[in-house]
Each structure stands twice: as C-alpha cells, then as structure tokens.
Motif scaffolding. Structure first.
Motif, mmCIF file in Angstrom:
data_model
loop_
_atom_site.group_PDB
_atom_site.id
_atom_site.type_symbol
_atom_site.label_atom_id
_atom_site.label_comp_id
_atom_site.label_asym_id
_atom_site.label_seq_id
_atom_site.Cartn_x
_atom_site.Cartn_y
_atom_site.Cartn_z
ATOM 1 N N CYS A 174 11.240 -8.210 4.749
ATOM 2 C CA CYS A 174 9.939 -7.541 4.596
ATOM 3 C C CYS A 174 10.060 -6.412 3.580
ATOM 4 O O CYS A 174 9.203 -6.260 2.702
ATOM 5 C CB CYS A 174 9.476 -6.956 5.925
ATOM 6 S SG CYS A 174 8.911 -8.209 7.080
ATOM 7 N N ILE A 177 10.420 -7.866 0.043
ATOM 8 C CA ILE A 177 9.182 -8.475 -0.461
ATOM 9 C C ILE A 177 8.165 -7.387 -0.770
ATOM 10 O O ILE A 177 7.508 -7.402 -1.803
ATOM 11 C CB ILE A 177 8.615 -9.484 0.563
ATOM 12 C CG1 ILE A 177 9.584 -10.661 0.707
ATOM 13 C CG2 ILE A 177 7.239 -9.969 0.138
ATOM 14 C CD1 ILE A 177 9.183 -11.685 1.739
ATOM 15 N N LYS A 178 8.065 -6.434 0.136
ATOM 16 C CA LYS A 178 7.065 -5.390 -0.065
ATOM 17 C C LYS A 178 7.347 -4.601 -1.351
ATOM 18 O O LYS A 178 6.445 -4.272 -2.106
ATOM 19 C CB LYS A 178 7.034 -4.441 1.123
ATOM 20 C CG LYS A 178 5.897 -3.470 0.951
ATOM 21 C CD LYS A 178 5.700 -2.542 2.089
ATOM 22 C CE LYS A 178 4.443 -1.744 1.826
ATOM 23 N NZ LYS A 178 4.537 -0.389 2.292
ATOM 24 N N LEU A 210 7.082 -14.158 7.665
ATOM 25 C CA LEU A 210 6.743 -13.518 6.395
ATOM 26 C C LEU A 210 5.380 -13.951 5.869
ATOM 27 O O LEU A 210 4.642 -13.181 5.279
ATOM 28 C CB LEU A 210 7.821 -13.839 5.357
ATOM 29 C CG LEU A 210 9.224 -13.371 5.753
ATOM 30 C CD1 LEU A 210 10.236 -13.877 4.748
ATOM 31 C CD2 LEU A 210 9.267 -11.856 5.826
ATOM 32 N N PHE A 214 2.732 -11.401 4.612
ATOM 33 C CA PHE A 214 2.537 -11.216 3.170
ATOM 34 C C PHE A 214 1.631 -12.269 2.539
ATOM 35 O O PHE A 214 1.437 -12.278 1.337
ATOM 36 C CB PHE A 214 3.887 -11.204 2.457
ATOM 37 C CG PHE A 214 4.726 -10.023 2.853
ATOM 38 C CD1 PHE A 214 4.465 -8.777 2.328
ATOM 39 C CD2 PHE A 214 5.748 -10.168 3.770
ATOM 40 C CE1 PHE A 214 5.220 -7.683 2.708
ATOM 41 C CE2 PHE A 214 6.504 -9.080 4.150
ATOM 42 C CZ PHE A 214 6.241 -7.832 3.622
ATOM 43 N N LYS A 217 1.981 -14.005 -0.958
ATOM 44 C CA LYS A 217 3.227 -13.656 -1.648
ATOM 45 C C LYS A 217 4.363 -14.567 -1.215
ATOM 46 O O LYS A 217 5.456 -14.533 -1.764
ATOM 47 C CB LYS A 217 3.621 -12.214 -1.303
ATOM 48 C CG LYS A 217 2.984 -11.163 -2.161
ATOM 49 C CD LYS A 217 3.646 -9.833 -1.850
ATOM 50 C CE LYS A 217 2.904 -8.689 -2.485
ATOM 51 N NZ LYS A 217 3.404 -7.400 -2.003
ATOM 52 N N THR A 509 2.318 -4.101 5.746
ATOM 53 C CA THR A 509 1.264 -4.759 4.991
ATOM 54 C C THR A 509 0.367 -3.748 4.298
ATOM 55 O O THR A 509 -0.543 -4.111 3.573
ATOM 56 C CB THR A 509 0.394 -5.636 5.915
ATOM 57 O OG1 THR A 509 0.052 -4.875 7.060
ATOM 58 C CG2 THR A 509 1.146 -6.868 6.339
ATOM 59 N N ASP A 511 -0.558 -0.998 1.603
ATOM 60 C CA ASP A 511 -0.124 -0.636 0.255
ATOM 61 C C ASP A 511 0.135 0.853 0.176
ATOM 62 O O ASP A 511 -0.267 1.609 1.035
ATOM 63 C CB ASP A 511 -1.214 -1.026 -0.749
ATOM 64 C CG ASP A 511 -0.806 -2.277 -1.487
ATOM 65 O OD1 ASP A 511 0.327 -2.747 -1.228
ATOM 66 O OD2 ASP A 511 -1.595 -2.790 -2.286
ATOM 67 N N ARG A 518 -2.468 -8.506 0.949
ATOM 68 C CA ARG A 518 -1.539 -9.596 1.246
ATOM 69 C C ARG A 518 -1.085 -10.295 -0.033
ATOM 70 O O ARG A 518 -0.632 -11.420 -0.013
ATOM 71 C CB ARG A 518 -2.183 -10.599 2.179
ATOM 72 C CG ARG A 518 -2.347 -10.060 3.571
ATOM 73 C CD ARG A 518 -3.011 -11.095 4.441
ATOM 74 N NE ARG A 518 -3.445 -10.515 5.681
ATOM 75 C CZ ARG A 518 -2.666 -10.335 6.718
ATOM 76 N NH1 ARG A 518 -1.405 -10.672 6.653
ATOM 77 N NH2 ARG A 518 -3.122 -9.811 7.820
ATOM 78 N N GLY A 519 -1.254 -9.645 -1.123
ATOM 79 C CA GLY A 519 -0.763 -10.226 -2.370
ATOM 80 C C GLY A 519 -1.796 -11.151 -2.980
ATOM 81 O O GLY A 519 -2.628 -11.728 -2.294
#
Lengths: 556, 192
Positions: A174, A177-178, A210, A214, A217, A509, A511, A518-519
């Motif tokens: 996480c 990815i974030k 994930l 996300f 993403k 999740t 920003d 969520r991308g």
C-alpha cells in the motif's frame, strides 16, 4: 525507563543501571531509548536485561522475610540492569546524525525515547516516508520507512507462519503504491493481495486487497479465472503461458517438484539443440517410437528420455500452459506496468509450488530482459519512463536457495538488478533456506517473530550488532510486532505494526490534499480495454466506484 | 530551653567524654547531643556510658539489697558515684550552617553538653555521613551504635520507614555491600 550508564563498550553494548524505583518488568526488550551523553544523544535499543549484585553474596543472603532489608538491597546491593545497543548518534550542537563511533560517558542519563526523538530519526510521514507502525509502548507515534531507499534495493519480509507476514507485505505494498515511486508486481500465490484476503481478527474477517483500495491503479491478472470468479473477483487479464516460453532454466528451477535427476539438464540441452524453440511441446508429443528414433539419431539414452518425458507430463496438467495462447501475458503486464499500474497475479487453485515457481520465473525472466533494455534506453536518454519495479515473491526460499539462486532470475535480481530498477520483495518463513549471499544483499528486512536458531542467524546476516538483536528477535510478540532493520531505516527498530483496518484504508486512499482518489484509468484501458476482460464493459470493475466512473465518463 | 546533661571531661577530635550532671541522669544511647564552643556548635552521638566510683580507683561494693532499701540505709554511697558518657563527633554548625565533618579544633574541656533540638537532629540526620562515624565508633560497637542512631533519628522524620531505607542504602555501600552485616544492623532498627 530511567537510568544511568554503568559501563559498557562499543562492541559489546552499554549497561544501564535502572534508577531505584524503576520497574524492570516494564522495560521490554526492543524498547527505543535515548542516552543523553555530554555532547551527543545516542539512540539505542534495549537488547537484554539482567540482575546484578555488587557483591554476589547478596543474592544468597538477602533472601529473608525482612521486607525492609529487601527494599534496601533492591537497587543498591542488587541492581536491575538493562543492556542497550547504541545504534545512531546525534550531535546536539548541530543535530548531525552520525553512525555510532563512540560511547556515551559514564553516568550519562538514559531515558525512553519521546515523539520528537522518533521524528528526528525516522522522519515525519509524508509521500516518501511511509508510516509502518509505532515503537514499542509508544502507540500513536509513527515510525516511518524511507520508501525511496526501500525500493532502491531488494528487501525481505520474514517471520514464522502466522506472524502476519501477509499483513506487513500488504502494508508495504500500500505504501509503495500510494507513493507512486515504483510499480509493483505481486506473484500472489494464495490470492490474498488482489481483491480480498482473510483477516484472523474476528471482528473484521476480511482484509481489503489492493484493488479495493487503489482501484484502477491496480490490475488483477489471474491464472485461474474460475477461482477468481468464484471469489467474486473480476480479473483484468487471464494469463496463459505458451510452451515455447518455458526454458531449461525454468525446468531446472522446478527440478524438485518434478522429481528430476541431476542429469535432466543435459537431456534438455540435447532436446533444445535438436528440436529448437518448440522443444518442449514437440518432446511432450513424441510417442515411444519417436523417442526411440530421436535417441538413435542423437545418441541420447532412450530410457532417460522416456523417464524425463513422463516427469514432464506433469506440466500438461497445468491448465494455464497452452500451446498457442491468445495473448502474450508478459506484454500485457509490461503494458500495465508501463502505464503506471500495479499488477497482482493471482494463482487461484494453481497454488502448487510447481505452478508458482514456473510462472514466476518465466514472467520475471522476460520482465527482467525488458527492464534491462529499458534501463539501457533510459541511460541513453531514449526513454523517459523508467519507474522502478518491485517484484513480490512468496516462499522465496524455493527460488533463492543456495543451489538455485545462482541459476534463477530471482537470484540475479537480488544480487544486481537494482542497477536496472528491478528489485525483489521476498516474503518467507524460512530465511535459513535462502542463499546467504542473497540475504546479505537485501537492503531492508522486516522481521517478525522467528524462533528457529538457524532462521534468526540468517536474517541477522549482514546486520551490524547482530548478536545484540538476537534476543530482540526471539522475544517479539506473535502478532503485529516486527523489527525493521537495514537500508530504509537509520537504525533497527522494533515496531508495533499498523492495524490493517478501516482507519488504515481511509488514510491510504486519501490524497495528500485530503481528497479521496483511486487513481485514474489510463493507458492500458484505452489501449486494449475490450480484451482486458469482459467485465469492464458489462459492469463496473471491482474497486471502481461512482466517483471513478464519473471521472472516466465526464472527466471530473 | 537548654537542657544541660553533662560537662566535657575528656576531648579528642573524633569523640569526647562528658560527666553526667547526676549519676543517674544519662542521655540515651544513640541520642544526639551538642556542645557550644565559641561560635562552633559541635554535635555528637552518645556512644556509651559508664557509672563507677567517684575517685575512679575504688570499686563499688555489693550490698544485696533493693535500691529503695539502700537509699534508706546507705544514702552516702550514691554520693560517691559518678556517670560519664562518651560521644562520637559527627559534625558541627557554624553561622547557622551545618557541616557533616569534624570541627577544625577539638572541643575544650568543661564545656556544657546539652541535648540537641528536634530540628537539629533532623538536619544532622539528613546528612547520612554520620553513619560512617557511628559505624567506626572507637568503642568498637559500631553496628549497635549505628542501629541506635538510625532508630533515634528516624523518629524525627516524617516517613521513618523511608528514612531507614535511605539510610540502609547508604550503609550498604559503607559496608562494602555486605548484606549480612546490613541485615544485622537493620534487625536492630525496629520501627512501629
């Protein structure tokens, strides 16, 4: 915990005499403490504790029902002693962080670390500093991993079965990815990272994967579409492996699973030489006569060939190996990764070591080649996007054991691939099974409880003051406690890991500016939206919710 | 009000001997006394007492009678007795400040010896250095004297038990961490 430095050495650690009235039972091994020297603060970890008598006779003579006497002697004649290992020093004058090259002077005061100390050492949480947990008994104070450093090298997550390796891995994934600092490719043997995983906590039961966190993403690839469907997961892509992409190296890797003898490699070379790229499928399709004929022609031993073929028949039982697959899985994965997405490859019911190792090795080898090329291009200034890739493999000792690590692609990546922007995140419960050379190359290790002596020894290989950390490792709780050491943290630290729950979901999740995101769906969807799985046209893919759809449809 | 209890008849740096004002009025063993010598006020702890004949040569004779009978029949024999007590010097005060060590000069003879006040005892006993003097008392009864002194001093502290523990810790170091000896001392310090 309060005390004073009693004695010690740089190599052997420092001994702290606890102040009278301090309760040694409350001081846990692994506690993060600070020694306030004359000019430096030494950040240290409690590694051992014991009871010492100034005059050893005291041990035997104080045993009396005289409570007064006992109280007098406790802390004076018999003292509670804590052994600490200084890990890092900060000069108070200018705040300069230095490795420990001296020891604090006699009678320096020792205290537990405070919030500002933790921040000073590990930094405050931000995009590249990922909050992984908190120091022992200091809940709510975040300890951060420097993600930039983390992805620079291959890393390991170790721990006995049931100590929460999967959760630590999930948390790290996480974080990575974030941050957007790298892409991840997860070989998800037990299908627990993509959509949903089991949570042993009764109240939660399910842990979000994930994709749920996300959304776009993350892409889920599967080897077993049926299993994915049964679990309610809509995979983005079904992976099929052509026979022709299986090479000698792959067969050797699964030697044990196929029960091959050591001479098998030679047989493969003969087959490759005479049958070319399609050696495997051609060989598997040979009947007894054809084999005899082949043996006669090439001088190979007919019996050996037959035996080898029988063993290779096991490959035919793997449904995802196809003669002519419709699509090239590696291409697809690369396309997804290129467009900044992260890929989780679920194995579904194909969770045999044979399937896992074979697929992981084949895919990784190809990806490796692509990354090498890409890096070279990037070096030549021809390609801009060279986002690092982190490949997650489980049961890593199967790939990286001393016999195989030199031959497999994973051994190579662990050793040198950081130059090409590909690193591994190995997850394993038996680190002693991993080639020591590979282990010593791992940058950061997140280690949960290990009890086997050999395992402890091997994870501590390549770590400073390993001897001191041994006790700490063996005394971790079975859940939610791990020691982090290595490249991404300035000093080893024992943490209570974050809880993987709603609070975590919300935070991860969110920003930086406080909005939820969520991308964005990008590249791959437009490039091959229709072939990426029927689900995307019929119904919203998992993890994609209203706001995503709105974004896609109206660009808001 | 100052209570005179004796007069110095023998003086050394570390201890002095005083004659009690009456043969049967003697300060308690381990109690704190003081002597004003010029502007120095010297403090001591009573480390022993002795009652004998006035001339110091002849010996008292046994009569095998009760004290009351003796007082009726032989009142003169009591006039021939004298009591002296010895004290170890533990420190002194000058200009209102207490110093837990020997005064620069030993005490003069014939100075009056008085009981120390409660406040003074509190101050003196805060400095646990006196334990070292009692422990090494020239009379050779160090442990007994130390126990008595702690017993006496503890009473003046708000939390006697806490005081005894503090004194015990100091003692243990002085005893070179010999817990057996500490035990034998502490067993003589009974607190209610």
């Amino acid at each position: 915990m309060r005390g004073t430095i009693l004695r010690g050495s740089l190599s052997g650690g420092l001994e702290v005499r606890l102040d009278i009235g301090e309760n040694i039972e409350e001081v846990k091994v692994g506690t993060f403490c600070v020694v306030e020297g004359r000019t430096h603060d030494f950040f240290s970890m409690v590694v051992d504790e014991d009871i010492e008598a100034a005059n050893p006779k005291a041990f035997y003579e104080t045993l009396s029902d005289n409570s007064l006497l006992n109280e007098v002697v406790r802390g004076t004649g018999i003292i509670d002693k804590v052994k600490i290992q200084p890990m890092i020093a900060i000069r108070r004058e200018d705040g300069k962080v230095q490795p420990v090259k001296s020891i604090p002077s006699y009678l320096s005061r020792v205290r537990e670390a405070r919030e500002e100390d933790v921040f000073k050492i590990f930094g405050r949480p931000d995009r590249t500093h990922f909050h992984v947990g908190s120091p022992l008994d200091m809940d709510h104070i975040p300890v951060c991993i420097d993600l930039k450093k983390f992805i620079e090298r291959s890393n390991g997550i170790f721990g006995k079965s049931g100590t929460g390796k999967t959760f630590y891995t999930r948390i790290m994934l996480c974080g990575m990815i974030k941050s957007g600092l790298c892409n991840v490719l997860v070989f998800d043997m037990h299908s627990e990272y993509g959509w949903e995983g089991e949570d042993e906590d009764e109240t939660r039961k399910k842990a979000k994967g994930l994709k749920q966190l996300f959304g776009s993403k993350v892409a889920i690839f599967t080897l077993d579409p049926e299993s994915s469907r049964n679990r309610g997961v809509h995979p983005d892509f079904v992976v099929e492996i052509p026979y022709r992409s299986i090479e000698a190296e792959d067969i050797i890797l699964v030697r044990e699973e196929l029960n091959l003898n050591p001479t098998a490699l030679e047989v493969i070379y003969v087959l490759q030489k005479h049958l070319g790229q399609d050696w495997l499928i051609t060989f598997l399709n040979m009947d007894a006569f054809a084999i005899k004929d082949f043996a006669d022609r090439t001088g190979a031993h007919e019996g050996a060939l037959q035996a080898f073929q029988r063993k290779l028949f096991q490959l035919q039982r793997l449904p995802f190996i196809k003669e002519n697959p419709a699509d090239d899985a590696v291409e697809r994965i690369m396309q997804y990764l290129d467009s900044g997405m992260n890929v989780v490859l679920e194995f579904g019911h194909q969770r045999s070591m044979l399937a896992y190792m074979l697929v992981a090795n084949i895919l990784t080898r190809r990806i490796h080649e692509l990354y090498v090329k890409r890096s070279e291009k990037a070096l030549g200034g021809m390609q801009g996007n060279n986002t690092p890739l982190v490949i997650v493999i489980e049961e890593a000792h199967k790939f990286l054991n001393p016999e195989l690590s030199r031959q497999t692609i994973f051994g190579m990546i662990a050793r040198e691939m950081r130059k090409y922007n590909v690193t591994l995140l190995v997850v394993d419960q038996r680190p002693s099974g991993i080639d020591p050379e590979v282990l010593s190359q791992l940058g950061t290790k997140i280690v949960a409880l290990l009890t086997e002596e050999k395992d402890i020894e091997s994870v501590l290989c390549g770590v400073n003051n390993a001897r001191m950390l041994r006790n700490v490792l063996a005394s971790l709780d079975t859940k939610q406690q791990a020691i982090i050491m290595g490249h991404a943290v300035p000093m080893p630290v024992v943490i209570k890991t974050r809880t993987y729950d709603e609070t975590f979901y919300k935070e991860i999740t969110k920003d930086e500016d406080g909005t939820f995101n969520r991308g964005l769906m990008s590249g791959p969807k437009q490039a091959f939206g229709s072939s990426a799985g029927a689900s995307e046209t019929d119904e919203p893919p998992p993890g994609k919710e209203f706001e995503d759809l709105m974004k896609e449809l109206y660009g808001i | 009000m100052h209570t005179l209890i004796g007069e110095i008849i023998e003086s050394r740096t570390a201890e002095f001997v005083a004659e009690a004002i009456r043969y049967d009025q003697v300060p308690a063993y381990g109690s704190f006394v003081r002597v004003q010598d010029g502007n120095l006020r010297v403090y001591g702890i009573v480390s022993g007492a002795y009652t004998g004949s006035l001339d110091g040569v002849s010996k008292a004779k046994a009569f095998f009678k009760s004290i009351d009978e003796l007082k009726m029949e032989q009142p003169q024999i009591f006039e021939l007795l004298r009591t002296e007590f010895s004290c170890v010097v533990v420190g002194y005060a000058e200009d209102g400040r207490y110093h837990p060590y020997y005064p620069p000069i030993h005490l003069s003879l014939h100075l009056p010896v008085e009981k120390a006040d409660d406040d003074e005892i509190l101050t003196i006993s805060q400095h646990l250095g006196f334990l070292e003097k009692t422990l090494n008392s020239p009379a050779g009864n160090g442990e007994e004297l130390t126990a008595a002194a702690i017993r006496m001093a503890a009473r003046f502290h708000p939390d006697p038990r806490e005081y005894i523990i503090r004194a015990g810790r100091e003692l243990l170091k002085m005893l070179n961490y010999d817990t057996q000896r500490l035990k034998s001392i502490l067993e003589r310090v009974d607190i209610a």
